[in-house]
Design a protein around this motif. Structure first.
Motif, PDB file in Angstrom:
ATOM      1  N   PHE A  31       3.741 -32.973  52.325  1.00  0.00           N
ATOM      2  CA  PHE A  31       3.906 -32.773  50.950  1.00  0.00           C
ATOM      3  C   PHE A  31       2.779 -31.942  50.141  1.00  0.00           C
ATOM      4  N   GLU A  32       2.365 -30.987  50.550  1.00  0.00           N
ATOM      5  CA  GLU A  32       1.736 -30.130  50.222  1.00  0.00           C
ATOM      6  C   GLU A  32       2.970 -28.117  49.762  1.00  0.00           C
ATOM      7  N   LEU A  33       3.393 -28.828  51.366  1.00  0.00           N
ATOM      8  CA  LEU A  33       4.825 -27.761  51.281  1.00  0.00           C
ATOM      9  C   LEU A  33       5.951 -28.305  50.176  1.00  0.00           C
ATOM     10  N   LEU A  34       6.194 -29.337  50.335  1.00  0.00           N
ATOM     11  CA  LEU A  34       7.137 -30.041  48.945  1.00  0.00           C
ATOM     12  C   LEU A  34       6.301 -29.425  47.521  1.00  0.00           C
ATOM     13  N   GLY A  35       4.569 -29.389  47.572  1.00  0.00           N
ATOM     14  CA  GLY A  35       4.720 -29.295  46.122  1.00  0.00           C
ATOM     15  C   GLY A  35       4.683 -27.331  45.663  1.00  0.00           C
ATOM     16  N   ASP A  36       4.032 -27.258  47.185  1.00  0.00           N
ATOM     17  CA  ASP A  36       3.919 -25.644  46.797  1.00  0.00           C
ATOM     18  C   ASP A  36       5.416 -24.898  46.601  1.00  0.00           C
ATOM     19  N   LEU A  37       6.789 -25.508  46.574  1.00  0.00           N
ATOM     20  CA  LEU A  37       7.836 -24.894  46.954  1.00  0.00           C
ATOM     21  C   LEU A  37       8.417 -25.783  45.256  1.00  0.00           C
ATOM     22  N   ARG A  38       7.890 -26.889  44.547  1.00  0.00           N
ATOM     23  CA  ARG A  38       7.926 -27.216  43.690  1.00  0.00           C
ATOM     24  C   ARG A  38       7.590 -26.055  42.829  1.00  0.00           C
ATOM     25  N   LYS A  39       6.181 -25.769  43.023  1.00  0.00           N
ATOM     26  CA  LYS A  39       5.753 -25.104  41.733  1.00  0.00           C
ATOM     27  C   LYS A  39       6.515 -23.180  41.896  1.00  0.00           C
ATOM     28  N   ARG A  40       6.262 -23.270  42.779  1.00  0.00           N
ATOM     29  CA  ARG A  40       7.479 -21.616  43.222  1.00  0.00           C
ATOM     30  C   ARG A  40       8.987 -21.693  42.851  1.00  0.00           C
ATOM     31  N   LEU A  41       9.634 -23.200  42.742  1.00  0.00           N
ATOM     32  CA  LEU A  41      10.860 -22.982  42.001  1.00  0.00           C
ATOM     33  C   LEU A  41      10.537 -22.970  40.497  1.00  0.00           C
ATOM     34  N   SER A  42       9.370 -23.970  39.558  1.00  0.00           N
ATOM     35  CA  SER A  42       9.740 -23.858  37.959  1.00  0.00           C
ATOM     36  C   SER A  42       8.778 -22.030  37.969  1.00  0.00           C
ATOM     37  N   MET A  43       8.183 -21.334  38.852  1.00  0.00           N
ATOM     38  CA  MET A  43       8.121 -20.197  37.857  1.00  0.00           C
ATOM     39  C   MET A  43       8.863 -19.841  38.233  1.00  0.00           C
ATOM     40  N   GLN A  44      10.213 -19.584  39.367  1.00  0.00           N
ATOM     41  CA  GLN A  44      10.975 -18.493  38.981  1.00  0.00           C
ATOM     42  C   GLN A  44      12.150 -19.061  38.328  1.00  0.00           C
ATOM     43  N   TYR A  51       6.814 -33.903  38.115  1.00  0.00           N
ATOM     44  CA  TYR A  51       5.852 -34.630  38.301  1.00  0.00           C
ATOM     45  C   TYR A  51       3.990 -33.437  38.281  1.00  0.00           C
ATOM     46  N   SER A  52       3.284 -33.659  38.465  1.00  0.00           N
ATOM     47  CA  SER A  52       2.490 -32.695  37.944  1.00  0.00           C
ATOM     48  C   SER A  52       1.364 -33.046  39.042  1.00  0.00           C
ATOM     49  N   ASP A  53       0.287 -32.061  38.797  1.00  0.00           N
ATOM     50  CA  ASP A  53      -0.428 -31.467  39.285  1.00  0.00           C
ATOM     51  C   ASP A  53      -1.643 -33.132  39.368  1.00  0.00           C
ATOM     52  N   GLU A  54      -2.098 -33.704  38.818  1.00  0.00           N
ATOM     53  CA  GLU A  54      -2.617 -35.002  39.034  1.00  0.00           C
ATOM     54  C   GLU A  54      -1.849 -36.277  39.849  1.00  0.00           C
ATOM     55  N   ASP A  55      -0.339 -36.056  39.293  1.00  0.00           N
ATOM     56  CA  ASP A  55       0.745 -36.743  40.829  1.00  0.00           C
ATOM     57  C   ASP A  55       0.347 -36.424  42.090  1.00  0.00           C
ATOM     58  N   ASP A  56      -0.367 -34.647  42.102  1.00  0.00           N
ATOM     59  CA  ASP A  56      -0.685 -34.542  43.277  1.00  0.00           C
ATOM     60  C   ASP A  56      -2.502 -34.796  44.294  1.00  0.00           C
ATOM     61  N   ARG A  57      -2.828 -34.599  43.372  1.00  0.00           N
ATOM     62  CA  ARG A  57      -4.134 -35.447  43.066  1.00  0.00           C
ATOM     63  C   ARG A  57      -4.318 -37.012  43.453  1.00  0.00           C
ATOM     64  N   ARG A  58      -3.660 -37.406  43.340  1.00  0.00           N
ATOM     65  CA  ARG A  58      -3.629 -39.035  43.433  1.00  0.00           C
ATOM     66  C   ARG A  58      -3.154 -39.050  44.596  1.00  0.00           C
ATOM     67  N   PHE A  59      -1.889 -38.196  44.803  1.00  0.00           N
ATOM     68  CA  PHE A  59      -1.855 -38.839  46.505  1.00  0.00           C
ATOM     69  C   PHE A  59      -2.498 -37.863  47.440  1.00  0.00           C
ATOM     70  N   ARG A  60      -2.788 -37.584  47.603  1.00  0.00           N
ATOM     71  CA  ARG A  60      -4.285 -36.351  48.612  1.00  0.00           C
ATOM     72  C   ARG A  60      -5.412 -37.516  48.110  1.00  0.00           C
ATOM     73  N   ARG A  61      -5.693 -38.140  47.475  1.00  0.00           N
ATOM     74  CA  ARG A  61      -6.826 -39.079  47.203  1.00  0.00           C
ATOM     75  C   ARG A  61      -6.193 -40.226  48.238  1.00  0.00           C
ATOM     76  N   MET A  62      -5.196 -40.914  47.941  1.00  0.00           N
ATOM     77  CA  MET A  62      -4.265 -42.197  49.047  1.00  0.00           C
ATOM     78  C   MET A  62      -4.296 -41.267  50.347  1.00  0.00           C
ATOM     79  N   VAL A  63      -4.490 -40.300  50.851  1.00  0.00           N
ATOM     80  CA  VAL A  63      -3.951 -39.892  52.349  1.00  0.00           C
ATOM     81  C   VAL A  63      -5.030 -39.919  53.094  1.00  0.00           C
ATOM     82  N   THR A  64      -5.975 -39.809  52.196  1.00  0.00           N
ATOM     83  CA  THR A  64      -7.701 -39.631  52.228  1.00  0.00           C
ATOM     84  C   THR A  64      -8.572 -41.009  52.859  1.00  0.00           C
TER      85      THR A  64
END
Length: 70
Positions: A31-44, A51-64
């Motif tokens: 998930f983190e790898l895909l998030g990094d890829l998504r952010k790099r593509l967005s910047m490029q 998807y937002s950073d909040e989606d990322d945080r929600r997923f991390r809480r769920m996995v934890t």
């Protein structure tokens, strides 16, 4: 016509198999790898992600929380 399952609106999809034996930590790493890829593509290319950073945080809480149950 938009496909309601895909936020991008694509009508065709690529099937991927996900190993059901992955630990929560392994799933989070992918998930983190895909998030990094998504952010790099967005910047490029200068586009906004569906998807937002909040989606990322929600997923991390769920996995934890899930890893604590194993």
């Amino acid at each position: 016509m938009r496909n309601p399952d895909l936020p991008c609106g694509f009508t065709r999809r690529l099937s991927l198999l996900i190993n059901s034996e992955w630990s929560p930590e392994q799933a989070l790493a992918v998930f983190e790898l895909l998030g990094d890829l998504r952010k790099r593509l967005s910047m490029q290319y200068g586009f906004e992600s569906a998807y937002s950073d909040e989606d990322d945080r929600r997923f991390r809480r769920m996995v934890t929380a899930d890893s604590g149950r194993r």
